[in-house]
Design a protein around this motif. Sequence first.
Motif, PDB file in Angstrom:
ATOM      1  N   GLU A  13       2.253  -2.690   2.670  1.00 20.27           N
ATOM      2  CA  GLU A  13       3.436  -2.871   3.506  1.00 20.27           C
ATOM      3  C   GLU A  13       2.918  -3.429   4.837  1.00 20.27           C
ATOM      4  O   GLU A  13       2.033  -2.822   5.468  1.00 20.27           O
ATOM      5  N   ARG A  50       0.635 -13.057   3.993  1.00 15.84           N
ATOM      6  CA  ARG A  50       1.704 -12.086   3.714  1.00 15.84           C
ATOM      7  C   ARG A  50       1.894 -11.923   2.206  1.00 15.84           C
ATOM      8  O   ARG A  50       2.028 -10.806   1.703  1.00 15.84           O
ATOM      9  N   ALA A  58      -1.768  -3.307   8.023  1.00 15.14           N
ATOM     10  CA  ALA A  58      -0.934  -3.064   6.840  1.00 15.14           C
ATOM     11  C   ALA A  58      -1.264  -1.707   6.259  1.00 15.14           C
ATOM     12  O   ALA A  58      -2.385  -1.198   6.367  1.00 15.14           O
ATOM     13  N   ARG A  59      -0.259  -1.118   5.622  1.00 18.98           N
ATOM     14  CA  ARG A  59      -0.428   0.213   5.004  1.00 18.98           C
ATOM     15  C   ARG A  59      -0.225   0.133   3.514  1.00 18.98           C
ATOM     16  O   ARG A  59       0.590  -0.636   3.039  1.00 18.98           O
ATOM     17  N   VAL A  94       1.399  -8.367   0.170  1.00 26.09           N
ATOM     18  CA  VAL A  94       2.514  -7.767  -0.573  1.00 26.09           C
ATOM     19  C   VAL A  94       2.145  -7.680  -2.061  1.00 26.09           C
ATOM     20  O   VAL A  94       2.376  -6.663  -2.723  1.00 26.09           O
TER      21      VAL A  94
END
Length: 239
Positions: A185, A176, A238-239, A180
């Motif tokens: 995101e 994560r 994730a985008r 990030v």
Amino acid sequence: MPDSVKPSERRSSARTSLVWTALEQVLAGAGDVLDIGGGTGGFAVRVAELGHRVTVVDPSPDALAALDRRARELGVAVTGEQGDLSTLLDVSGPASADVVLCHGVLEVVDDPAAALTTLRQVLRPGGTLSLLVAQRYASVVARAMAGHFAQALAMLDDPAAGSGRAGHRFTEEEVRALLVGAGFEIGTVHGVRVFADLVPGSLLDLEPGATAALVELERAVAERTEFRPLATQLHVLAR
Ligand SMILES: C[S@@+](CC[C@H](N)C(=O)[O-])C[C@H]1O[C@@H](n2cnc3c(N)ncnc32)[C@H](O)[C@@H]1O
């Protein structure tokens, strides 16, 4: 799953079924799909069969040759390019993919943070990264169950310990933070192969219906955080 299916396919189905379900939703409407480190095309060829334009970038000429054979046997087109994460922007160009698959690759790169930053640049705005990475705590359990207790102990807090050719192992927290940090995101996070690697293969081979029941169980626990650290892999969109 019918009895005529080969044992290796049964195990493979139990291991990848969840990833496919998540991927199919992401792929809907996608044109260009890039599979970085796509190897021999286990995922890429199937994505091409769904009608997407797929490019595999991989440093291994042998893997690319096998990919080419596999694609030709199935009558689909997949573009294979020799390259790696450090050269990806030169090979594919920025904003060139709607979906990027990065499955089993972050473990073997020297700089995972830089790798994810590159993938972010290759994605078009609104595009999705499908990231599949090996989890550290599941590796600790696997080592311990195989009787390699010292290796299991060494791996507890060190992502590189005892990993050898298989590369680094990550915790969910680390994954994560890396995503990030690279500007992604995070969408869905699934635990993949919570049980699939722990049950003896012979059980799936001998027990009728066992594979389907195992897949159903894997589905039921994939989003339950209490089981997630035990999953061999994490699948993150994730985008
Ligand atoms: C464990 S395999 C995964 C293959 C495929 N993605 C899959 O999920 O079946 C790792 C792949 O990453 C490739 N690879 C190794 N180093 C790489 C790098 N620096 N950049 C991109 N791919 C790399 C290898 O050649 C190999 O095909």
